[in-house]
Design an enzyme around this catalytic site. Structure first.
Site, PDB file in Angstrom:
ATOM      1  CG  PHE A 239      -1.680  -1.277   1.411  1.00 39.58           C
ATOM      2  CD1 PHE A 239      -2.593  -1.742   0.472  1.00 39.58           C
ATOM      3  CD2 PHE A 239      -1.434  -2.063   2.517  1.00 39.58           C
ATOM      4  CE1 PHE A 239      -3.253  -2.944   0.647  1.00 39.58           C
ATOM      5  CE2 PHE A 239      -2.092  -3.270   2.693  1.00 39.58           C
ATOM      6  CZ  PHE A 239      -3.009  -3.712   1.766  1.00 39.58           C
ATOM      7  CB  THR A 630      -7.245  -9.180 -10.509  1.00 37.66           C
ATOM      8  OG1 THR A 630      -7.208  -8.671 -11.855  1.00 37.66           O
ATOM      9  CG2 THR A 630      -6.892 -10.655 -10.530  1.00 37.66           C
ATOM     10  CE  LYS A 697      -8.965   6.704 -18.724  1.00 37.69           C
ATOM     11  NZ  LYS A 697     -10.053   7.672 -18.462  1.00 37.69           N
ATOM     12  N   GLY A 698      -5.694   1.590 -14.778  1.00 36.85           N
ATOM     13  CA  GLY A 698      -5.281   1.186 -13.436  1.00 36.85           C
ATOM     14  C   GLY A 698      -6.370   1.401 -12.406  1.00 36.85           C
ATOM     15  N   GLY A 700      -5.754   0.428  -8.764  1.00 32.05           N
ATOM     16  CA  GLY A 700      -5.263   0.231  -7.395  1.00 32.05           C
ATOM     17  C   GLY A 700      -5.697   1.311  -6.436  1.00 32.05           C
ATOM     18  CD  GLU A 701      -2.706   4.209  -5.928  1.00 31.31           C
ATOM     19  OE1 GLU A 701      -1.753   4.138  -5.149  1.00 31.31           O
ATOM     20  OE2 GLU A 701      -2.760   3.536  -6.970  1.00 31.31           O
TER      21      GLU A 701
END
Length: 734
Positions: A239, A630, A697-698, A700-701
């Site tokens: 993180f 995922t 674009k991702g 995770g955040e």
């Protein structure tokens, strides 16, 4: 008949899942080496001053203790700041463990006890006595706001005249929000296992988000260029805590070099509170709008803490200039230096707390103007980033509002606070917008196909639990027309092709694009091989005229002309290419971002004030989603953390000692399963051919951004009470 199918876009299981659930995946602190020693760190008990004396005689007399390292007897390390600057370093003078007798913050490492077992080392460490010369310290942000000064770096220039526009605005809100220190607390503590090799070189198993970052750091600090290899096959969560080399790494290397033996150093859980964290902040927002809710002015100021030796900065206020259409915007960001360790990037750094304040203020503006919170945001939508003066490459935020609201049932919401209830429970519905930049970094990957037709692709990235192994395998399998079982992706080795830190939600767009490009260049090599004979039906064909599927290369217009990849590789031997990518020039003309709309229902017990988040709908626009399974995992994890940020997490400090008090998972509150209700994730369709070659674009955040604001806004809707100081605990609500 050759059928072209793609694994990209399918919710496939993790390729590394079986290893993890069977306990076969090895982490940094689990590699057993022959003749290995164990180190335990001794931490300072004052916040500022210097060490007068370290009495280690009793500890040294314990049988099985091999060494006690301090600033007085450690191996040589670099004397200047530059070698300690890593890829994620803040401006200033990086912390140098065991460098001298100065104490810069409470819990600073001051000694390393090395013994035949961890238990011995920990026991001996308890026998060490330290004499200090203490100096006055300051660790409280609120008590030192008069020390605030402009943060380094440039903010976007003011747009228009915010003060004049605020003076004229028909509707205004002026509010202050505060957020506490938070610590990362991944399941896997930070650990380094240093394998001392006969030639004096080192192989280090380290818990990190950047193997090459740690390699370069150690090479520079210990002047060991070309003699260090970092290995990180698995990471048990990070993180952001693994973006910078943490001090167990150089300490373990010191011991290995001093004793010429392999050494492991692992943080105890309480020591996970002795380095970076999300900084405490105060944010002041003033919003002005017309009677119908059109934004006229935004003034957003943030004041955050940093250490005295580094100026840690993050994007806390910039979101107010890029999320909505507003002609007059002024942004201000200041830092207060304190006797603490430097803060560290933590999931969606800056965005998590900056958007929290902005979105709570937008909710307050909605009530001041008597406009539905979703309608207010729709009215102020913009497809232009005013900070950069560029249009967005894509921004399906309006679709997020629409689809999220429909799934949640927002149309049934009544506007008035305390107007919805279920028996003795007050029901609150709140929402917020989320945003994170869609970044891309330079990256490289290597692709190799052998005579068996197996494709091995590699890059020196890591997998911090996000599914990197899996999505890279999917990207490579699509590019080469192979089944997932025929592809292996390797990572976590500093000797592999160059990769950026794994963070910022840019791994898929960066490393994934490099994987795709390496496979395309491998396709060219394979095509060249089958064109060698003039009689070949492939002779003269371009890459656009051929395709790969089911392990064959074939001519699109005449698919009966095909050759097995195994036959080509058997003829030529293994074929290998390495490819690199950088953000494209087309992208330079556009702003890029991932967006979300978060809808939250809370139930508040009218008698006790207990808050339960019963359901969340998060609608995400993230371009092309490589693996919805995922990706959904990532959003769910972000939502859980957002709920935790809103209701639970706060690292509390005893400012008399300058020391964190609740430095354990028994007292640092995080949610358990019973605290989390239903979480529904929607991926809104969004096509973007500009952002990168994959159109991804991702995610995770973006999962955490906006969640705490939506929870806080829902609590206001339920109770009629605004709590502007996170976390929203019972004492504040009652």
């Amino acid at each position: 008949m050759t059928v072209k199918t793609s694994p990209v876009g399918k919710p496939l299981d993790r390729v590394d899942g079986p290893l993890k659930v069977q306990g076969q995946a090895k982490y940094a602190g689990e590699f057993a080496l022959p003749n290995m020693l164990y180190g335990h760190i001794v931490n300072a008990t004052i916040a500022r001053g210097r060490i007068l004396q370290i009495d280690s005689r009793a500890a040294q007399s314990v049988a099985g203790i091999e060494a006690i390292l301090t600033h007085e007897n450690r191996p040589p390390i670099a004397s200047y700041d530059k070698p300690y600057e890593d890829d994620d370093a803040a401006d200033g003078s990086p912390f140098r463990p065991l460098f001298n007798d100065r104490i810069l913050y409470n819990s600073q490492p001051i000694a390393l006890v090395v013994g035949e077992s961890l238990e011995l080392a920990r026991y001996a460490a308890s026998l060490i006595k330290v004499e200090y010369e203490s100096e006055d310290h300051a660790t409280d942000l609120l008590a030192n706001l008069d020390q605030a000064s402009k943060a380094p770096g440039d903010l976007p220039d003011p747009g228009g005249d915010a003060q004049q526009a605020l003076h004229k605005a028909a509707v205004k809100v002026a509010v202050q929000y505060s957020t506490p220190v938070e610590h990362h607390n991944p399941m896997e503590p930070h650990a380094s296992t240093v394998h001392y090799l006969p030639d004096g070189s080192l192989e280090v198993y380290d818990k990190t988000q950047g193997v090459q970052n740690c390699m370069r750091y150690l090479e520079d600090v210990f002047d060991m260029q070309g003699q260090i290899r970092i290995l990180t096959p698995f990471v048990g969560g990070a993180f952001g805590s693994g973006l910078r080399p943490q001090h167990q790494l150089p300490l373990a290397v010191m011991a290995a070099l001093k004793l010429k033996r392999s050494v492991r150093v692992t943080f105890a859980r309480q020591q996970m509170f002795t380095f970076g964290y999300r900084p405490r902040s105060i944010q002041r927002l003033t919003l002005g709008a017309s009677e119908d809710g059109q934004l006229q002015a935004i003034h957003h100021q943030a004041i955050a803490q940093t250490s005295r030796f580094e100026d840690y900065t993050e994007q806390q206020v910039e979101w107010s200039g890029m999320l909505y259409k507003c002609p007059n915007v002024t942004l201000d960001y200041q830092l207060v230096p304190l006797d603490v360790y430097t803060p560290l990037d933590m999931r969606a750094p800056g965005g998590t707390i900056g958007v929290y304040a902005l979105e709570c203020a937008m909710d307050e503006l909605a009530y001041a103007a008597n406009i539905d919170p979703v309608a207010l945001r729709q009215k102020n939508f913009t497809d232009f980033n005013a900070n950069e003066g560029k249009p967005y490459s894509s921004k399906a935020l309006l679709e997020c509002y629409e689809q999220g609201a429909e799934r949640f049932g927002w149309g049934k919401r009544t506007m008035a606070p305390r107007s919805m209830r279920d028996g003795h429970q007050l029901i609150g519905w709140g929402m917020a917008t989320g945003m994170w930049e869609a970044m891309q970094m330079p990256a490289s990957a290597k692709a190799c196909i052998d005579a068996t037709g197996k494709l091995v692709v590699s890059s020196a990235t890591t997998d911090i639990g996000t599914g990197t192994y899996t999505v890279m395998t999917q990207i490579a399998a699509e590019a080469m027309g192979l089944a997932m079982e025929q592809v292996e992706f390797k990572l976590g080795d500093s000797s592999m092709a160059t990769a950026p830190l794994q963070g910022g939600s840019f791994t898929v767009s960066s490393v994934g694009s490099a994987v795709q490009k390496a496979c395309k260049e491998l396709r060219l090599k394979l095509l060249d091989s089958v064109q060698q004979s003039p009689a070949s039906p492939f002779s003269g064909k371009t890459q656009d005229e051929i395709d790969f599927a089911d392990g064959w290369v074939f001519i699109k217009a005449a698919p009966e002309h095909r050759v097995k990849l195994t036959d080509i590789a058997a003829e030529t031997g293994a074929l290998e290419v390495e490819a690199s990518v950088e953000p494209g020039e087309v992208r330079d003309g556009y702003a890029t971002g991932t967006h979300s709309a978060v809808f939250v229902e809370v139930k508040v017990d009218e008698d006790t004030g207990m808050v339960a988040v019963s359901r969340v709908v998060s609608a995400i626009a993230a371009g092309r989603v490589v693996n919805p399974k995922t990706a959904s995992n990532q959003i769910v994890g972000g939502v859980v953390w957002g709920v935790s940020q809103a209701l639970h997490e706060e690292t509390q400090m005893d400012h008399n000692l300058g020391r964190f008090m609740n430095h354990s998972l028994a007292e640092y509150h995080i949610p358990v399963q019973a605290d989390i209700g239903d979480i529904d994730v929607i991926f809104v369709e969004e096509h973007d051919e500009i952002v990168n070659a994959l159109g991804s674009k991702g995610v995770g955040e973006i999962g955490i951004v906006g969640v705490a604001a939506a929870v806080s806004n829902a609590i206001f809707h339920a109770t009629g009470k605004r709590v502007r100081d996170l976390p929203v605990t019972l004492d504040k609500l009652l």
